[in-house]
Motif scaffolding. Structure first.
Motif, short mmCIF file in Angstrom:
data_model
loop_
_atom_site.label_atom_id
_atom_site.label_comp_id
_atom_site.label_asym_id
_atom_site.label_seq_id
_atom_site.Cartn_x
_atom_site.Cartn_y
_atom_site.Cartn_z
N ASP A 1 -47.99 67.20 20.27
CA ASP A 1 -49.53 66.81 19.10
C ASP A 1 -47.97 66.26 17.62
O ASP A 1 -48.14 66.14 17.45
N SER A 2 -47.29 67.67 18.10
CA SER A 2 -46.66 66.84 16.88
C SER A 2 -45.34 66.23 16.54
O SER A 2 -45.21 65.66 15.68
N VAL A 3 -44.95 65.58 17.75
CA VAL A 3 -44.12 64.18 18.61
C VAL A 3 -45.16 62.93 18.11
O VAL A 3 -44.92 62.02 17.40
N HIS A 4 -46.65 63.23 18.20
CA HIS A 4 -47.75 62.19 18.58
C HIS A 4 -47.50 62.11 16.99
O HIS A 4 -47.02 60.72 16.85
N LYS A 5 -47.64 63.14 16.48
CA LYS A 5 -48.30 62.70 14.98
C LYS A 5 -46.81 62.28 13.47
O LYS A 5 -47.16 61.49 12.99
N THR A 6 -45.75 62.92 14.53
CA THR A 6 -44.58 62.85 13.22
C THR A 6 -43.52 60.78 13.92
O THR A 6 -43.25 60.06 12.68
N ARG A 7 -44.40 60.92 14.85
CA ARG A 7 -44.26 59.09 15.91
C ARG A 7 -44.76 58.79 15.11
O ARG A 7 -44.91 56.74 14.67
N HIS A 8 -46.98 59.06 14.41
CA HIS A 8 -47.44 57.35 14.02
C HIS A 8 -47.05 57.58 12.58
O HIS A 8 -46.96 56.24 12.00
N ARG A 9 -46.69 58.89 12.11
CA ARG A 9 -46.12 58.79 10.78
C ARG A 9 -44.64 57.63 10.41
O ARG A 9 -45.14 57.00 9.29
N LEU A 10 -44.49 57.45 11.58
CA LEU A 10 -43.05 56.55 11.12
C LEU A 10 -43.88 55.47 11.41
O LEU A 10 -43.13 54.40 11.16
N ARG A 11 -44.76 55.71 12.42
CA ARG A 11 -45.18 53.58 13.05
C ARG A 11 -45.29 52.77 11.23
O ARG A 11 -45.51 52.03 10.75
N GLN A 12 -46.57 53.99 10.08
CA GLN A 12 -46.79 53.94 9.51
C GLN A 12 -46.17 53.07 8.61
O GLN A 12 -46.41 52.16 7.46
N ARG A 13 -45.08 53.87 8.47
CA ARG A 13 -43.70 53.56 7.19
C ARG A 13 -43.21 51.83 7.68
O ARG A 13 -42.84 51.08 6.46
N PHE A 14 -43.11 51.84 9.00
CA PHE A 14 -42.81 50.40 9.04
C PHE A 14 -43.54 49.25 9.30
O PHE A 14 -43.90 48.60 9.98
N GLY A 15 -44.67 49.83 9.69
CA GLY A 15 -46.20 48.93 9.59
C GLY A 15 -46.22 48.32 10.79
O GLY A 15 -46.83 47.32 11.43
N THR A 16 -46.23 49.16 11.77
CA THR A 16 -46.81 48.81 13.61
C THR A 16 -47.54 49.03 13.92
O THR A 16 -47.83 50.04 13.20
N GLY A 17 -48.11 49.27 15.18
CA GLY A 17 -49.27 49.07 15.75
C GLY A 17 -48.92 49.87 16.39
O GLY A 17 -50.03 50.73 17.25
N THR A 18 -47.96 49.69 17.59
CA THR A 18 -47.52 49.79 18.57
C THR A 18 -46.06 50.70 18.64
O THR A 18 -45.37 50.69 17.68
N THR A 19 -46.11 51.85 20.00
CA THR A 19 -44.59 52.75 20.19
C THR A 19 -43.48 52.15 20.81
O THR A 19 -42.99 52.29 19.97
N VAL A 20 -44.39 50.81 21.17
CA VAL A 20 -43.02 50.04 21.21
C VAL A 20 -42.36 49.31 20.78
O VAL A 20 -41.23 49.03 20.58
N GLU A 21 -43.15 48.39 19.08
CA GLU A 21 -42.80 48.06 18.29
C GLU A 21 -41.93 48.49 17.51
O GLU A 21 -41.19 48.53 16.97
N LEU A 22 -42.11 50.08 17.03
CA LEU A 22 -41.52 50.81 16.81
C LEU A 22 -40.41 51.24 16.86
O LEU A 22 -38.66 51.11 16.64
N GLU A 23 -40.19 51.60 18.57
CA GLU A 23 -39.16 51.48 19.10
C GLU A 23 -37.69 50.14 19.42
O GLU A 23 -37.57 50.54 19.25
N THR A 24 -39.03 49.07 19.71
CA THR A 24 -37.91 47.49 18.84
C THR A 24 -36.77 47.44 17.71
O THR A 24 -36.18 47.63 17.25
N ILE A 25 -37.49 48.17 16.32
CA ILE A 25 -37.73 48.07 15.15
C ILE A 25 -36.14 48.95 15.14
O ILE A 25 -35.61 49.09 14.59
N ILE A 26 -36.58 50.32 15.43
CA ILE A 26 -35.33 51.20 15.50
C ILE A 26 -34.49 51.08 16.42
O ILE A 26 -33.36 51.22 15.87
N ALA A 27 -34.55 50.20 18.05
CA ALA A 27 -33.32 49.71 18.40
C ALA A 27 -32.76 49.04 17.82
O ALA A 27 -30.78 48.69 17.53
N GLY A 28 -33.03 47.99 16.52
CA GLY A 28 -32.02 47.04 15.90
C GLY A 28 -32.03 47.94 14.95
O GLY A 28 -31.49 46.83 14.21
N ILE A 29 -31.76 48.86 14.19
CA ILE A 29 -30.99 49.33 13.23
C ILE A 29 -29.91 49.96 13.41
O ILE A 29 -28.90 50.02 14.70
#
Length: 559
Positions: free
Chosen positions: A531-559
């Motif tokens: 649950d803690s992992v899900h919450k932290t990942r959710h906050r991270l998605r909000q910072r990057f304005g993404t709706g899904t984990t896949v989109e977040l992972e794509t952004i992170i991979a590009g950094i």
């Protein structure tokens, strides 16, 4: 009428054919490109070929050669311009100083290029042009410099070099330097080849005789005059044969060879009767008087000498002065100084004027020589300065290249070292990642074991081991972070720039997503629940304005 029309048509066809005849420009330019030891001879052959065509074609050839050479390097351009200058000087406007000036420019550029072959070639051409413009003293200076280069580079590598030596020798004789003239004339004879025409041999033998006579070396003078006479008999040149015959006379008299002198003098009287040369009779009477003086027949001598002076009437002052000297000597020998005095006075007046003229000539020669040497020195200095500037520039460029090479080597070394370190860190990070995955698998095995354990003591041991495997120590995290930053040096900096205010926990989450760990692995590595992992990942998605984990992972991979 029809015949005239036919002739006109044939003439027109001939003229058209001649006009359409293509000149071998490419062949001539290829000869000019030659840079072997025989290059000057090949350059001369181009000029020689062009002299054999008609005037219109000469102009066309010179212009087209210059245009073709203009497409080549500086040396070829220089040769093209020099050929045009020489052709135009002799065949378009003979003696035009404009083309001589163009040749001098070519010579100066050859000096700047430090090309001895072109210096020798252009120096000869320019000296010949100066001679054609009656600038004898300056012509001799350039000619001598050119000949020195001929000797240095090997006279066998130059065309018609013997003719050049013979011409310079004659110029030196005219300038009043008989010994230098002899040196050049004799060298020219030694080098004589098939290009030397008979008239040049005749001039040379005669000039050598005259030069030796000026030096009072009468034996040598007679030798060359007789050589000239025999050569003229061989090639059937009766006029020059007579010249050689009578030119021996002063030397015969000077050496006391009176029988030979009388025979030549008698022949000279015969020649004078039919000769158009007025000096022949004057010289005949002069020599008759001098022969009589040596025989102590003073009355005959005086009569002959006075006759020569009467016929001369001031036309030939040099000859008249010789007659006056003989008359004065004759009267003094006879013990009549009062009769010798008027002639001595005339002799002194003439000698003074000759001395002034000779001094003026010598001064002019010295001045021209000094100006020439000054010009050559200035040109040499300019060439040296230019060469030094080029050397300094080249040294500067070399230093810059060396510094750049060292800098590139240093940067490459650092880059390779950084790449090696990054590669090593990536390997270690990958190994760390596998250890985490293996740890997660062990955790799952322990959890399964707990479910099936029947003994409490064994359960306690298993739970203890599980807790040790699930909780990541601070040292482990720092070790992971160090390896991660070596593998992805700018990741955290870019992450903070893209997501200002990001927390430490969110940065850890992003790093773990970067190395492609799944939810269970992330939880196991940090010792937290899913649950803690899900919450932290959710906050991270909000910072990057993404709706899904896949989109977040794509952004992170590009950094």
């Amino acid at each position: 009428m029809k015949v005239a029309q036919l002739i006109s048509a044939c003439l027109l066809i001939t003229l058209c054919a001649a006009a359409q005849k293509k000149l071998p420009i490419d062949e001539w330019v290829n000869r000019l490109k030659d840079e072997s030891k025989q290059q000057v001879a090949k350059h001369y052959s181009v000029y020689y070929d062009i002299t054999k065509i008609d005037s219109t074609s000469k102009i066309k050839a010179a212009t087209e050669i210059e245009a073709a050479c203009a497409k080549g390097n500086k040396r070829l351009q220089l040769l093209g311009r020099s050929v045009k200058a020489k052709l135009f000087f002799y065949h378009l406007k003979e003696g035009d100083s404009l083309y001589a000036a163009q040749m001098k420019v070519c010579l100066n550029e050859a000096v700047e290029m430090e090309d001895p072959y072109l210096q020798a070639e252009f120096g000869r051409w320019y000296s010949e042009m100066l001679n054609s413009m009656n600038k004898y003293e300056l012509a001799v200076q350039y000619a001598i410099t050119s000949l020195r280069l001929h000797d240095y580079l090997g006279v066998e590598n130059f065309a018609a070099v013997s003719i050049f030596y013979l011409w310079v020798g004659e110029a030196l004789l005219v300038a009043g330097y008989p010994q230098d003239a002899i040196d050049h004339l004799r060298t020219g004879l030694k080098l004589a080849d098939t290009l030397v025409k008979p008239f040049r041999f005749m001039y040379t033998y005669n000039n050598l005789g005259l030069a030796y006579r000026k030096l009072q070396k009468h034996d040598s003078a007679i030798y060359y005059f007789e050589k000239l006479q025999n050569y003229c008999i061989e090639i059937n040149k009766p006029v020059w044969q007579e010249i050689a015959y009578k030119n021996r006379l002063p030397s015969f008299v000077a050496l006391g060879m009176l029988d030979s002198a009388k025979m030549v003098d008698a022949r000279l009287f015969e020649i004078a009767k039919a000769s158009k040369e007025p000096d022949d009779l004057l010289i005949a009477y002069e020599m008759k008087g001098k022969i009589a003086m040596q025989e102590n027949d003073h009355q005959t001598a005086i009569a002959a000498l006075l006759k020569s002076a009467e016929l001369n009437n001031g036309k030939n002052k040099e000859l008249l002065n010789r007659v006056y000297e003989a008359l004065a000597a004759c009267y003094e020998t006879m013990g009549q100084p009062e009769k010798a005095y008027p002639y001595l006075k005339l002799i002194r007046t003439y000698n003074d004027s000759v001395s002034l003229a000779r001094e003026a000539s010598n001064n002019r020669y010295v001045f021209v020589k000094a100006e020439y040497e000054k010009e050559q020195l200035a040109l040499k200095r300019m060439t040296e300065e230019k060469s030094n500037a080029v050397n300094k520039r080249n040294i500067g460029i070399a230093l810059l290249v060396l510094i750049a090479a060292i800098a590139i080597w240093w940067l490459n070394s650092r880059r390779k070292k950084a790449e090696q370190q990054q590669l090593q860190a990536a390997k270690e990070l990958e190994l760390f990642k596998h250890e985490i995955i293996n740890k997660n698998s062990r955790i799952e095995e322990l959890q399964a074991s707990i479910e099936h354990q029947q003994h409490k003591q064994h359960d306690a041991q298993t739970i203890g081991e599980l807790s040790r495997q699930m909780i990541l120590t601070e040292a482990d995290w720092q070790n992971f972070k160090s390896l991660f930053e070596k593998t992805y040096p700018s990741f955290f900096k870019l992450l903070r720039e893209k997501a200002p205010g990001i927390t430490e926990a969110e940065q850890r989450m992003a790093a773990l997503l970067k190395i492609q760990l799944n939810t269970k692995q992330i939880a196991a590595m940090q010792g937290i629940g899913l649950d803690s992992v899900h919450k932290t990942r959710h906050r991270l998605r909000q910072r990057f304005g993404t709706g899904t984990t896949v989109e977040l992972e794509t952004i992170i991979a590009g950094i």
